[in-house]
Design an enzyme around this catalytic site. Structure first.
Site, PDB file in Angstrom:
ATOM      1  N   GLY A  46       0.866  -1.105   0.053  1.00 12.14           N
ATOM      2  CA  GLY A  46       0.004  -0.055   0.091  1.00 12.14           C
ATOM      3  C   GLY A  46       1.028   1.213   0.120  1.00 12.14           C
ATOM      4  O   GLY A  46       1.811   1.142  -0.787  1.00 12.14           O
ATOM      5  N   GLU A  47       0.713   2.108   1.008  1.00 14.53           N
ATOM      6  CA  GLU A  47       1.587   3.433   0.933  1.00 14.53           C
ATOM      7  C   GLU A  47       1.777   3.271   2.464  1.00 14.53           C
ATOM      8  O   GLU A  47       0.885   3.447   3.356  1.00 14.53           O
ATOM      9  CB  GLU A  47       0.694   4.462   0.829  1.00 14.53           C
ATOM     10  CG  GLU A  47       1.341   5.930   0.612  1.00 14.53           C
ATOM     11  CD  GLU A  47       2.574   6.027  -0.001  1.00 14.53           C
ATOM     12  OE1 GLU A  47       2.847   5.484  -1.156  1.00 14.53           O
ATOM     13  OE2 GLU A  47       3.789   6.346   0.681  1.00 14.53           O
ATOM     14  N   SER A  48       3.206   3.320   2.794  1.00 14.70           N
ATOM     15  CA  SER A  48       3.601   2.959   4.093  1.00 14.70           C
ATOM     16  C   SER A  48       3.289   4.273   5.003  1.00 14.70           C
ATOM     17  O   SER A  48       2.839   4.125   6.325  1.00 14.70           O
ATOM     18  CB  SER A  48       5.218   2.690   4.271  1.00 14.70           C
ATOM     19  OG  SER A  48       5.889   3.733   3.544  1.00 14.70           O
ATOM     20  N   CYS A  78       6.056  -5.379   1.042  1.00 15.68           N
ATOM     21  CA  CYS A  78       6.425  -4.157   0.503  1.00 15.68           C
ATOM     22  C   CYS A  78       6.135  -2.997   1.655  1.00 15.68           C
ATOM     23  O   CYS A  78       7.010  -2.825   2.284  1.00 15.68           O
ATOM     24  CB  CYS A  78       5.363  -4.069  -0.758  1.00 15.68           C
ATOM     25  SG  CYS A  78       6.187  -2.896  -1.730  1.00 15.68           S
ATOM     26  N   ARG A 105      12.976   3.405   0.512  1.00 16.21           N
ATOM     27  CA  ARG A 105      11.591   3.217   0.163  1.00 16.21           C
ATOM     28  C   ARG A 105      11.805   3.509  -1.481  1.00 16.21           C
ATOM     29  O   ARG A 105      12.887   4.372  -1.675  1.00 16.21           O
ATOM     30  CB  ARG A 105      10.827   4.172   0.682  1.00 16.21           C
ATOM     31  CG  ARG A 105      10.250   3.889   2.039  1.00 16.21           C
ATOM     32  CD  ARG A 105       9.395   5.141   2.354  1.00 16.21           C
ATOM     33  NE  ARG A 105       7.905   5.415   1.583  1.00 16.21           N
ATOM     34  CZ  ARG A 105       7.302   5.880   1.831  1.00 16.21           C
ATOM     35  NH1 ARG A 105       7.792   7.301   2.635  1.00 16.21           N
ATOM     36  NH2 ARG A 105       6.162   6.261   0.983  1.00 16.21           N
ATOM     37  N   ILE A 134       6.127  -3.711  -6.875  1.00 19.58           N
ATOM     38  CA  ILE A 134       5.314  -2.548  -7.598  1.00 19.58           C
ATOM     39  C   ILE A 134       6.042  -1.266  -6.419  1.00 19.58           C
ATOM     40  O   ILE A 134       5.918  -1.324  -5.341  1.00 19.58           O
ATOM     41  CB  ILE A 134       4.022  -2.744  -6.978  1.00 19.58           C
ATOM     42  CG1 ILE A 134       3.534  -3.786  -8.099  1.00 19.58           C
ATOM     43  CG2 ILE A 134       3.215  -1.386  -7.382  1.00 19.58           C
ATOM     44  CD1 ILE A 134       1.982  -4.221  -7.535  1.00 19.58           C
ATOM     45  N   ARG A 135       6.532  -0.424  -7.109  1.00 16.28           N
ATOM     46  CA  ARG A 135       7.220   0.910  -6.424  1.00 16.28           C
ATOM     47  C   ARG A 135       7.718   0.339  -5.074  1.00 16.28           C
ATOM     48  O   ARG A 135       7.681   0.811  -3.884  1.00 16.28           O
ATOM     49  CB  ARG A 135       6.153   1.789  -6.028  1.00 16.28           C
ATOM     50  CG  ARG A 135       5.821   2.694  -7.072  1.00 16.28           C
ATOM     51  CD  ARG A 135       5.040   3.833  -6.920  1.00 16.28           C
ATOM     52  NE  ARG A 135       3.750   3.978  -7.515  1.00 16.28           N
ATOM     53  CZ  ARG A 135       3.873   4.235  -9.039  1.00 16.28           C
ATOM     54  NH1 ARG A 135       5.002   4.785  -9.493  1.00 16.28           N
ATOM     55  NH2 ARG A 135       2.818   4.105  -9.549  1.00 16.28           N
ATOM     56  N   HIS A 170       5.329  -8.680  -4.001  1.00 13.95           N
ATOM     57  CA  HIS A 170       4.019  -8.970  -3.698  1.00 13.95           C
ATOM     58  C   HIS A 170       3.635 -10.450  -3.790  1.00 13.95           C
ATOM     59  O   HIS A 170       3.236 -10.704  -5.107  1.00 13.95           O
ATOM     60  CB  HIS A 170       3.139  -8.160  -4.675  1.00 13.95           C
ATOM     61  CG  HIS A 170       3.128  -6.691  -4.256  1.00 13.95           C
ATOM     62  ND1 HIS A 170       1.976  -6.306  -3.460  1.00 13.95           N
ATOM     63  CD2 HIS A 170       3.997  -5.820  -4.481  1.00 13.95           C
ATOM     64  CE1 HIS A 170       2.420  -5.066  -3.341  1.00 13.95           C
ATOM     65  NE2 HIS A 170       3.352  -4.638  -3.963  1.00 13.95           N
ATOM     66  N   GLU A 172       1.432 -12.066  -2.901  1.00 12.43           N
ATOM     67  CA  GLU A 172      -0.248 -12.327  -2.884  1.00 12.43           C
ATOM     68  C   GLU A 172      -0.688 -12.088  -4.600  1.00 12.43           C
ATOM     69  O   GLU A 172      -1.740 -12.593  -4.785  1.00 12.43           O
ATOM     70  CB  GLU A 172      -0.936 -11.516  -2.085  1.00 12.43           C
ATOM     71  CG  GLU A 172      -1.133 -10.124  -2.687  1.00 12.43           C
ATOM     72  CD  GLU A 172       0.143  -9.090  -2.621  1.00 12.43           C
ATOM     73  OE1 GLU A 172       1.181  -9.504  -2.310  1.00 12.43           O
ATOM     74  OE2 GLU A 172       0.063  -8.014  -2.884  1.00 12.43           O
TER      75      GLU A 172
HETATM   76  N1  GLN Z   1       6.318   2.818  -2.134  1.00 14.31           N
HETATM   77  C1  GLN Z   1       5.268   2.228  -1.249  1.00 14.31           C
HETATM   78  C2  GLN Z   1       5.551   2.823   0.231  1.00 14.31           C
HETATM   79  O1  GLN Z   1       6.412   3.434   0.357  1.00 14.31           O
HETATM   80  C3  GLN Z   1       5.297   0.786  -1.192  1.00 14.31           C
HETATM   81  C4  GLN Z   1       4.694   0.350  -2.238  1.00 14.31           C
HETATM   82  C5  GLN Z   1       3.897  -1.000  -2.177  1.00 14.31           C
HETATM   83  O2  GLN Z   1       3.495  -1.248  -1.082  1.00 14.31           O
HETATM   84  N2  GLN Z   1       3.782  -1.840  -3.254  1.00 14.31           N
HETATM   85  O3  GLN Z   1       5.066   2.504   1.212  1.00 14.31           O
END
Ligand code: GLN
Length: 195
Positions: A46-48, A78, A105, A134-135, A170, A172
């Site tokens: 997600g987004e930390s 992630c 990150r 993913i990112r 990921h 999942e």
């Molecule tokens: N870039 C996201 C973060 O800093 C992590 C990306 C992800 O969980 N797929 O949280």
């Protein structure tokens, strides 16, 4: 045995499906009271910064840190890896901060939104593992108690520190559930130890 998936933000459903495919019941966890009902917790991508804030708001940060210290299994993928790290290479943001490691990150560059790579992970078998990033973050250094389970080009991508597991990718999003199975085994072991 029920395993929780933190359901504040991110790819929750897919983790529940992966657990179901392994015959494991899951619980979508939003509140601290629900932590009593599970044998381990997956923290999805997600987004930390967002998930960190929501954990503070729902008063789960401290209970999770304490549980993790006592041997409760936590698997961070992630964003979850970022939240588990004690050090974010100088960046300050709320985290559970339990694992002795430095995580960067968006470490592959913000432009590189997603990619796949084949990893060797001997702990889960000989067959190469196709990981989806993913990112993604990666780990740049680990403390003595941290086991590096997979790395590629000097980037550490899967680590374990006792009851804590963290992946930069990921698991999942593929139908190869060997990493979920590995975490389920950690949960079973810890349950036996605390029984
Ligand atoms: N870039 C996201 C973060 O800093 C992590 C990306 C992800 O969980 N797929 O949280």
């Amino acid at each position: 045995m029920k395993i929780g998936v933190l359901a504040l933000q991110g790819a929750v459903k897919e983790h529940c499906q992966a657990l179901a495919a392994l015959g494991i019941e899951s619980l979508q966890v939003k509140y601290r009271e629900e932590l009593d009902q599970i044998a381990g917790l997956i923290i999805p991508g997600g987004e930390s910064t967002t998930v960190g804030k929501l954990l503070v708001r729902n008063q789960m940060m401290e209970p999770l840190r304490e549980l993790g210290r006592q041997g409760f299994p936590i698997f961070g993928t992630c964003t979850g890896m970022i939240l588990l790290a004690k050090d974010l290479d100088g960046i300050k943001q709320p985290g559970i901060a339990l694992m002795e490691m430095t995580v960067v990150r968006n470490a592959f560059g913000r432009q590189i939104a997603s990619f796949e790579a084949e990893l060797d992970i001997s702990e889960i078998g000989e067959e190469p593992y196709k990981a989806i990033f993913i990112r993604a973050p990666y780990v740049t250094s680990v403390g003595a108690g941290v086991q590096v389970l997979s790395e590629l080009d000097d980037k550490i991508l899967l680590v374990r520190e006792g009851n804590l597991l963290a992946a930069a990718f990921h698991p999942e999003l593929t139908a190869d559930y060997r990493i979920h199975q590995y975490f389920v085994d950690i949960c079973r072991q810890q349950r036996r130890l605390s029984a």
